[in-house]
Design a protein around this motif. Sequence first.
Motif, PDB file in Angstrom:
ATOM      1  N   THR A 114       5.012  -5.218  -9.850  1.00  0.00           N
ATOM      2  CA  THR A 114       6.455  -4.996  -9.886  1.00  0.00           C
ATOM      3  C   THR A 114       6.865  -4.221  -8.639  1.00  0.00           C
ATOM      4  N   PHE A 115       8.151  -4.091  -8.404  1.00  0.00           N
ATOM      5  CA  PHE A 115       8.632  -3.327  -7.258  1.00  0.00           C
ATOM      6  C   PHE A 115       8.453  -1.836  -7.508  1.00  0.00           C
ATOM      7  N   LYS A 116       8.016  -1.129  -6.478  1.00  0.00           N
ATOM      8  CA  LYS A 116       8.018   0.325  -6.567  1.00  0.00           C
ATOM      9  C   LYS A 116       9.147   0.920  -5.727  1.00  0.00           C
ATOM     10  N   ALA A 158       0.838  -1.199   0.000  1.00  0.00           N
ATOM     11  CA  ALA A 158       0.000   0.000   0.000  1.00  0.00           C
ATOM     12  C   ALA A 158       0.877   1.255   0.000  1.00  0.00           C
ATOM     13  N   ASP A 159       0.402   2.326   0.643  1.00  0.00           N
ATOM     14  CA  ASP A 159       1.074   3.626   0.500  1.00  0.00           C
ATOM     15  C   ASP A 159       2.347   3.788   1.334  1.00  0.00           C
ATOM     16  N   PHE A 160       2.740   2.782   2.081  1.00  0.00           N
ATOM     17  CA  PHE A 160       4.034   2.760   2.742  1.00  0.00           C
ATOM     18  C   PHE A 160       4.873   1.595   2.215  1.00  0.00           C
ATOM     19  N   GLY A 161       4.388   0.913   1.205  1.00  0.00           N
ATOM     20  CA  GLY A 161       4.970  -0.358   0.807  1.00  0.00           C
ATOM     21  C   GLY A 161       6.043  -0.284  -0.254  1.00  0.00           C
ATOM     22  N   PHE A 162       6.555  -1.473  -0.593  1.00  0.00           N
ATOM     23  CA  PHE A 162       7.634  -1.573  -1.578  1.00  0.00           C
ATOM     24  C   PHE A 162       7.203  -2.311  -2.839  1.00  0.00           C
ATOM     25  N   TRP A 163       5.986  -2.880  -2.831  1.00  0.00           N
ATOM     26  CA  TRP A 163       5.523  -3.660  -3.966  1.00  0.00           C
ATOM     27  C   TRP A 163       4.300  -2.993  -4.580  1.00  0.00           C
ATOM     28  N   ASP A 164       4.258  -2.899  -5.903  1.00  0.00           N
ATOM     29  CA  ASP A 164       3.113  -2.330  -6.624  1.00  0.00           C
ATOM     30  C   ASP A 164       2.236  -3.475  -7.115  1.00  0.00           C
ATOM     31  N   LEU A 178      14.557  -0.185  -1.017  1.00  0.00           N
ATOM     32  CA  LEU A 178      14.097  -0.344   0.359  1.00  0.00           C
ATOM     33  C   LEU A 178      14.180  -1.804   0.795  1.00  0.00           C
ATOM     34  N   VAL A 179      13.789  -2.718  -0.079  1.00  0.00           N
ATOM     35  CA  VAL A 179      13.866  -4.142   0.251  1.00  0.00           C
ATOM     36  C   VAL A 179      15.308  -4.547   0.508  1.00  0.00           C
ATOM     37  N   GLU A 180      16.213  -4.094  -0.338  1.00  0.00           N
ATOM     38  CA  GLU A 180      17.627  -4.432  -0.172  1.00  0.00           C
ATOM     39  C   GLU A 180      18.168  -3.895   1.146  1.00  0.00           C
ATOM     40  N   LEU A 181      17.729  -2.688   1.520  1.00  0.00           N
ATOM     41  CA  LEU A 181      18.155  -2.115   2.787  1.00  0.00           C
ATOM     42  C   LEU A 181      17.623  -2.961   3.952  1.00  0.00           C
ATOM     43  N   LEU A 182      16.338  -3.333   3.886  1.00  0.00           N
ATOM     44  CA  LEU A 182      15.735  -4.134   4.958  1.00  0.00           C
ATOM     45  C   LEU A 182      16.429  -5.482   5.118  1.00  0.00           C
TER      46      LEU A 182
END
Length: 457
Positions: free
Chosen positions: A439-441, A428-434, A445-449
């Motif tokens: 696809t990734f938005k 959603a509006d804080f997320g990393f996936w569209d 961020l995922v790599e950092l996490l």
Amino acid sequence: MAPSITSGVFENTFGVSENSPGIIQITLRVIENTKTICKKTGKDADFSFFCTIFAGCNVLPRTMKSMRKSIFTLAVMLIAALFVTTSCGNKSQKQAQEETQAGQVNNFRIKRGTNISHWLSQSEQRGEARRLHIQEDDFARLKELGFDFVRIPIDEVQFWDEDGKQLPEAWGLLNNALDWARKYDLRAIVDLHIIRSHYFNAVNEAGQAANTLFTSEEAQEGLLNLWRQLSDTLKNRSNDWVAYEFMNEPVADEHEQWNALVAKVHKALRELEPQRTLVIGSNRWQGHETMKYLKVPEGDKNIILSFHYYNPMLLTHYGAWWSPLCAAYKGKVNYPGVLVSKEDYDAAPDAIKAELKPYTEEVWNIDKIREQFKDAIEAAKKYDLQLFCGEWGVYEPVDRELAYKWYRDVLTVFDEFNIAWTTWCYDADFGFWDQQRHTFKDRPLVELLMSGKKLGE
């Protein structure tokens, strides 16, 4: 349970009494001593049986002349031992079972997760759109990326109509999600996010009067009934893979109101599921600063303590329409350091200056975050429980470089103190996936996490 062995029982059972031969009196003393040993040591029935027979052997006559009497004595003692075995053994078995339930810690181990939000909660989607919103490939993706669990928020309005009747479709979707989570080795927390008698953001949406949960016994019984029904459906799922979160972000006027409700829900669920892992958050939006007031039942090791973290709100919620200050402020935000410059403060609307003022004075950095986590960390140490940040994240429109700096600092503190976490959120509006474009938005961020510690490290 067998009757207690006394001289009266012997008189009725064997036709002997306190006036019977001395060997019977010895037997009675052996029995009482054996029961005392069994009670004090918690040993099982085999031990109590052995004690009785061993004691009997020590008093058996050693001459052939007394053999007949010895046989009679041994027979009496054997029967007595059976009584002791049954009585003491049954008690020890029951005690052992209770101790196992009270002391056994589930293998519900968590570290890196995300919220599957705006699906079975905070969403108007129904029918085909809701069914297609989250699918099996989402769980496979999360596993592949390196997450080890998910938090699944659910709302009362999606699972029950206004008359309290279950709405089957949502229950089916939840069960599908839990099946998929298990298939891909992702543990799952079922989070009762919004109920009709309590909404965490009502105060900001002119609906505070609708929050009757902490002032109405009927509303509290309603919450207990929701959990009884959820338990009835989910109770057969492994305690090592599925946990329950009482409620999201309670907003009680007094901390003791929430503590009292925690005790009620805990008691109700423990009567149904003695071993289920339960996630319990602090009052006032699960704030870190209220963790020191939270009271949970001591001795229950299948509890996880939860808090949420979005500080500083002006950074993480910059531009968010549902936050009056964050929506009204249009100046620049800095991080780390002092968030708002004097120039931006002077240019801000007068209506928000009082609330904006602290952001012109406080320094925000990793040390500030570490300091703010202190109460939550101390609460977890006090109860010797896992600490879990159930929500943390940055609103999508916020400058990504600022967001990444904040994420990195928070993640560092999580790893320092072994705090498990679920980001808000997946898509959603804080997320990393569209989910719409599939696809990734925000792949960085995922790599950092995933650069932080994983489960078991």
